[in-house]
Design an enzyme around this catalytic site. Structure first.
Site, mmCIF file in Angstrom:
data_model
loop_
_atom_site.group_PDB
_atom_site.id
_atom_site.type_symbol
_atom_site.label_atom_id
_atom_site.label_comp_id
_atom_site.label_asym_id
_atom_site.label_seq_id
_atom_site.Cartn_x
_atom_site.Cartn_y
_atom_site.Cartn_z
ATOM 1 N N VAL A 25 -45.043 33.784 -13.885
ATOM 2 C CA VAL A 25 -45.779 32.840 -12.772
ATOM 3 C C VAL A 25 -44.996 32.513 -11.634
ATOM 4 O O VAL A 25 -45.773 31.998 -10.864
ATOM 5 C CB VAL A 25 -46.379 31.584 -13.602
ATOM 6 C CG1 VAL A 25 -47.609 32.239 -14.625
ATOM 7 C CG2 VAL A 25 -45.495 30.742 -14.232
ATOM 8 N N ASN A 53 -50.887 26.778 -17.539
ATOM 9 C CA ASN A 53 -50.228 26.297 -18.700
ATOM 10 C C ASN A 53 -48.637 26.369 -18.852
ATOM 11 O O ASN A 53 -48.097 25.788 -19.383
ATOM 12 C CB ASN A 53 -50.951 26.685 -20.079
ATOM 13 C CG ASN A 53 -50.192 26.496 -21.216
ATOM 14 O OD1 ASN A 53 -49.807 25.133 -21.523
ATOM 15 N ND2 ASN A 53 -49.470 27.419 -21.777
ATOM 16 N N TYR A 75 -37.442 18.564 -15.674
ATOM 17 C CA TYR A 75 -38.674 18.637 -16.390
ATOM 18 C C TYR A 75 -39.564 17.592 -16.009
ATOM 19 O O TYR A 75 -41.069 17.823 -15.527
ATOM 20 C CB TYR A 75 -38.679 18.588 -17.882
ATOM 21 C CG TYR A 75 -39.978 18.875 -18.769
ATOM 22 C CD1 TYR A 75 -40.742 20.065 -18.933
ATOM 23 C CD2 TYR A 75 -40.364 17.737 -19.386
ATOM 24 C CE1 TYR A 75 -41.476 20.028 -19.502
ATOM 25 C CE2 TYR A 75 -41.822 17.873 -19.972
ATOM 26 C CZ TYR A 75 -42.436 19.135 -20.030
ATOM 27 O OH TYR A 75 -43.309 19.315 -20.781
HETATM 28 C C1 BGC Z 1 -42.557 17.675 -23.839
HETATM 29 C C2 BGC Z 1 -42.177 17.786 -25.245
HETATM 30 C C3 BGC Z 1 -41.915 16.212 -25.627
HETATM 31 C C4 BGC Z 1 -43.399 15.706 -25.464
HETATM 32 C C5 BGC Z 1 -43.390 14.049 -25.716
HETATM 33 C C6 BGC Z 1 -43.572 17.081 -23.699
HETATM 34 O O1 BGC Z 1 -44.171 17.373 -22.270
HETATM 35 O O2 BGC Z 1 -42.550 19.365 -23.579
HETATM 36 O O3 BGC Z 1 -40.680 18.518 -25.589
HETATM 37 O O4 BGC Z 1 -41.844 16.116 -27.297
HETATM 38 O O5 BGC Z 1 -43.499 15.815 -24.036
HETATM 39 O O6 BGC Z 1 -41.898 13.665 -25.245
#
Ligand code: BGC
Length: 270
Positions: A69, A95, A168
């Site tokens: 993607v 997703n 992230y």
């Molecule tokens: C993450 C998980 C994590 C969860 C809560 C998600 O977005 O990918 O690894 O357990 O958030 O913290």
């Protein structure tokens, strides 16, 4: 579980559908009557084929579609393939996502870029192709009140800062405004764009957080509802978000997190 009338006549594309939340979404959308394109990477062909097989065995319609993607030409050919096979697209479940965790001072530029490219740029590229197809096809009121629906898979970490996961958290924070901006830009065309923000869901991405008893106990301390989420919890919410039952909902994030964003650490503190 929703019945076949909910999404019958509609075509859905789910990215990153070979495992975890994506897989559950593809299964649930097919059960709700949609024809489903199951996106996967070349390395996940076996898993994607078995998912497509199980959807067909259950009386649904599905095809596998390969694409990374984060690569523009692959995304464009994937959309062309879906439209070639099913005629158009009504639903995109954006997703596909990864984690590549590191302490901030150790995080490499490569780790940063990879996560932003898949989690954020990937959603941009797929959403852009989806919106183009919705506009090209035009309204089909007998199929859906909306011209098209997009669900951006986000995370509680679009809101909750997450030490050791700067790439992230930044990708999910960025996604929140990407989603709202697309929603604002196309609401007058009756294109609905929303996010689903899962909490801790039992999938391969966070196996370390739930697979041992000790880790699961620590994780449960963050979840007021007292259980770890299952992929089906997210898939049911996604089906609602892409159906006419939520026709007046756009630009919103639906948290499906067992109360993780209620900050349970504050129950006896602060
Ligand atoms: C993450 C998980 C994590 C969860 C809560 C998600 O977005 O990918 O690894 O357990 O958030 O913290």
């Amino acid at each position: 579980m929703w019945d076949r009338d909910l999404l019958s006549g509609q075509v859905a594309l789910v990215t990153g559908a070979s495992s975890g939340i994506g897989r559950a979404c593809a299964e649930a959308l097919a059960r709700a009557g949609a024809r489903v394109a199951v996106n996967h990477l070349p390395a996940e062909t076996a898993e994607a084929r078995s998912l497509v097989g199980s959807i067909r065995d259950a009386g649904g319609e599905a095809i596998p579609v390969v694409a990374d993607v984060s690569t523009e030409d692959q995304v464009r050919s994937m959309f062309a393939e879906v439209v070639g096979a099913f005629g158009t697209l009504h639903i995109l479940v954006n997703n596909a996502g990864i984690q590549s965790d590191a302490a901030f001072t150790d995080m490499t530029l490569d780790q940063w870029r990879k996560v932003i490219e898949i989690n954020l740029t990937g959603q941009f590229l797929c959403a852009r192709e989806a919106v183009r197809e919705f506009l090209r096809r035009g309204p089909q009121p007998e199929v859906s009140k909306a011209l098209g629906k997009i669900v951006c898979m986000s995370s509680v970490h679009q809101t909750i800062p997450w030490a050791g996961h700067a790439n992230y958290a930044a990708s999910k924070g960025g996604l929140a405004l990407l989603m709202q901006t697309i929603a604002q830009e196309f609401a007058s065309h009756r294109i609905r764009v929303n996010a689903n923000a899962p909490g801790a869901i039992r999938t391969p991405i966070n196996r370390d957080a739930w697979s041992s008893e000790e880790a699961a106990e620590e994780l449960l301390a963050l979840i007021p509802y007292g259980r770890i989420g299952e992929p089906g919890d997210i898939a049911d919410a996604v089906c609602w978000l892409v159906s006419d039952l939520s026709d007046y909902v756009t630009g919103t994030t639906l948290y499906v997190d067992g109360g993780m964003t209620l900050y349970p650490g504050f129950r006896e503190n602060g």
